[in-house]
Design an enzyme around this catalytic site. Structure first.
Site, PDB file in Angstrom:
ATOM      1  N   ARG A 133       0.851  -1.200   0.000  1.00  0.00           N
ATOM      2  CA  ARG A 133       0.000   0.000   0.000  1.00  0.00           C
ATOM      3  C   ARG A 133       0.882   1.244   0.000  1.00  0.00           C
ATOM      4  NH1 ARG A 133      -2.998  -3.393   3.631  1.00  0.00           N
ATOM      5  NH2 ARG A 133      -2.195  -2.382   5.514  1.00  0.00           N
TER       6      ARG A 133
ATOM      7  N   LYS B  93     -12.772  14.248   5.221  1.00  0.00           N
ATOM      8  CA  LYS B  93     -13.889  13.687   4.468  1.00  0.00           C
ATOM      9  C   LYS B  93     -14.675  12.706   5.321  1.00  0.00           C
ATOM     10  CE  LYS B  93     -14.281   9.945   1.918  1.00  0.00           C
ATOM     11  NZ  LYS B  93     -14.017   8.896   0.893  1.00  0.00           N
TER      12      LYS B  93
ATOM     13  N   LYS C 281     -19.482  16.777  -1.537  1.00  0.00           N
ATOM     14  CA  LYS C 281     -19.018  15.701  -2.418  1.00  0.00           C
ATOM     15  C   LYS C 281     -20.177  14.742  -2.680  1.00  0.00           C
ATOM     16  CE  LYS C 281     -15.663  11.967  -2.827  1.00  0.00           C
ATOM     17  NZ  LYS C 281     -14.257  11.592  -2.674  1.00  0.00           N
TER      18      LYS C 281
END
Ligand code: 13P
Length: 338
Positions: free
Chosen positions: A47, A137, A220
């Site tokens: 990752r 977010k 969003k």
């Protein structure tokens, strides 16, 4: 700089013309799914390698204004041994952070889900801010079926999103408010429009109740599209019309920017739809992107888990960033896919 100025400065950077946001904040289970699709086992090292590679894409900052990170990545160092947030800043990109803790079934609302993560949010956010995150977010999801989303789920999820946004602003962190109406299902574009309108209406009511300053946040949302399994799909012009029709009704003009998610659209669809939306002439808000899959899919395929494919992955990343940057200005055409 005061918190207010700091947030306004961050918003302005994020919605810069010709740029948008890269959502690279897949949770551990989600990135494992993406890596499985390219035959790569999802380890911490893989990752780190993949994300470090794409963040180091030459010229990425010409088209990407901000990157949303997963907590693990914010704590990692790049392949060149600098903090990931430092690498992004060097590229002229604002680091952001996903702060919700996923979702699960909502009690007494069959088929609906609720997002977790308010407990301890303030302390976590303080830490992220010290590490360089300037925006956050939080994602809520809404399924469309004959009976979902229920009024109860619409109200409860809106309340949670607003509480998250209020905490962010109290700490000088710009909240990205993400109510995702899922694309999965057989529903029509009209049904999607109806659900999006109800969801957004409830979200803005809740934001108002919680005193969230609209000028210091970004929305969003999903675009208004038919369900992925619906027999007729919509062209970009139809998506643009349906989306703007709903948004003009329910998104206050004080919101500086709308940064769409891609939600399972192909990379080409997401770019063409955003372009059509921007070709509709002046709207009260900047209309940009905050794509995960639609920006990264080609880069992930090119990388395929091998470090020596890094330059190819970076070229693929740059291309989608550039094309979406053009779409954000309404200047994209399919010839540019070349
Ligand atoms: P997608 O663009 O892949 O939908 O991801 C955006 C995102 O951040 C979802 O939370």
């Amino acid at each position: 700089m005061s918190h207010q100025q700091d947030m306004e400065d961050t918003v302005e950077k994020l919605i810069h013309k010709g740029k948008g946001i890269l959502a690279a904040d897949e949770s551990a289970p989600t990135i494992a799914k993406r890596f499985a699709a390219i035959g790569v086992e999802s380890t911490k090292e893989k990752r780190q390698e993949y994300r470090s590679l794409i963040f180091a894409t030459p010229g990425l900052g010409d088209h990407i204004s901000g990157v949303i990170l997963y907590e693990e990545t914010l704590n990692q160092r790049s392949l060149d041994d600098e903090p990931m947030a430092g690498l992004l800043l060097r590229q002229g990109i604002v680091p952001g952070i996903k702060v919700d803790k996923g979702k699960g079934p909502m009690a007494n609302a069959p088929g609906d889900e609720i997002t977790y993560g308010l407990d301890g949010l303030e302390e976590r956010l303080q830490g992220y801010r010290e590490q360089g995150a300037r925006f956050a977010k939080w994602r809520d999801v809404y399924h469309i079926t004959d009976t979902n989303p229920s009024r109860l789920a619409i109200e409860a999820n809106a309340e949670v999103l607003a509480r998250y946004a209020a905490v962010c602003q109290s700490l000088g962190v710009v909240p990205i408010v993400e109510p995702e109406v899922l694309i999965d299902g057989y529903h029509t574009i009209e049904h999607s429009a109806q659900v999006c309108e109800s969801v957004l209406k409830a979200v803005f009511d809740a934001l108002h109740r919680h005193g969230v300053v609209l000028e210091r946040m970004l929305l969003k949302p999903s675009m208004v599209t038919p369900g992925k399994s619906h027999t007729t799909q919509a062209n970009p012009e139809q998506v643009a019309e349906a989306t703007l029709h709903v948004f003009r009704r329910v998104v206050p003009a004080a919101v500086p920017g709308i940064v769409f998610l891609s939600g399972g659209q192909t990379p080409e669809e997401a770019t063409a739809n955003l372009n059509a939306i921007n070709q509709h002439g002046p709207q009260p808000w900047a209309l940009s992107f905050s794509y995960g899959r639609a920006l990264q899919e080609p880069a992930q395929k090119a990388w395929a888990g091998a470090l020596e494919n890094g330059p190819a992955a970076q070229r693929a990343m740059h291309k989608r960033a550039q094309l979406n940057g053009a779409a954000r200005n309404g200047e994209y055409s399919t010839d540019m896919e070349g």
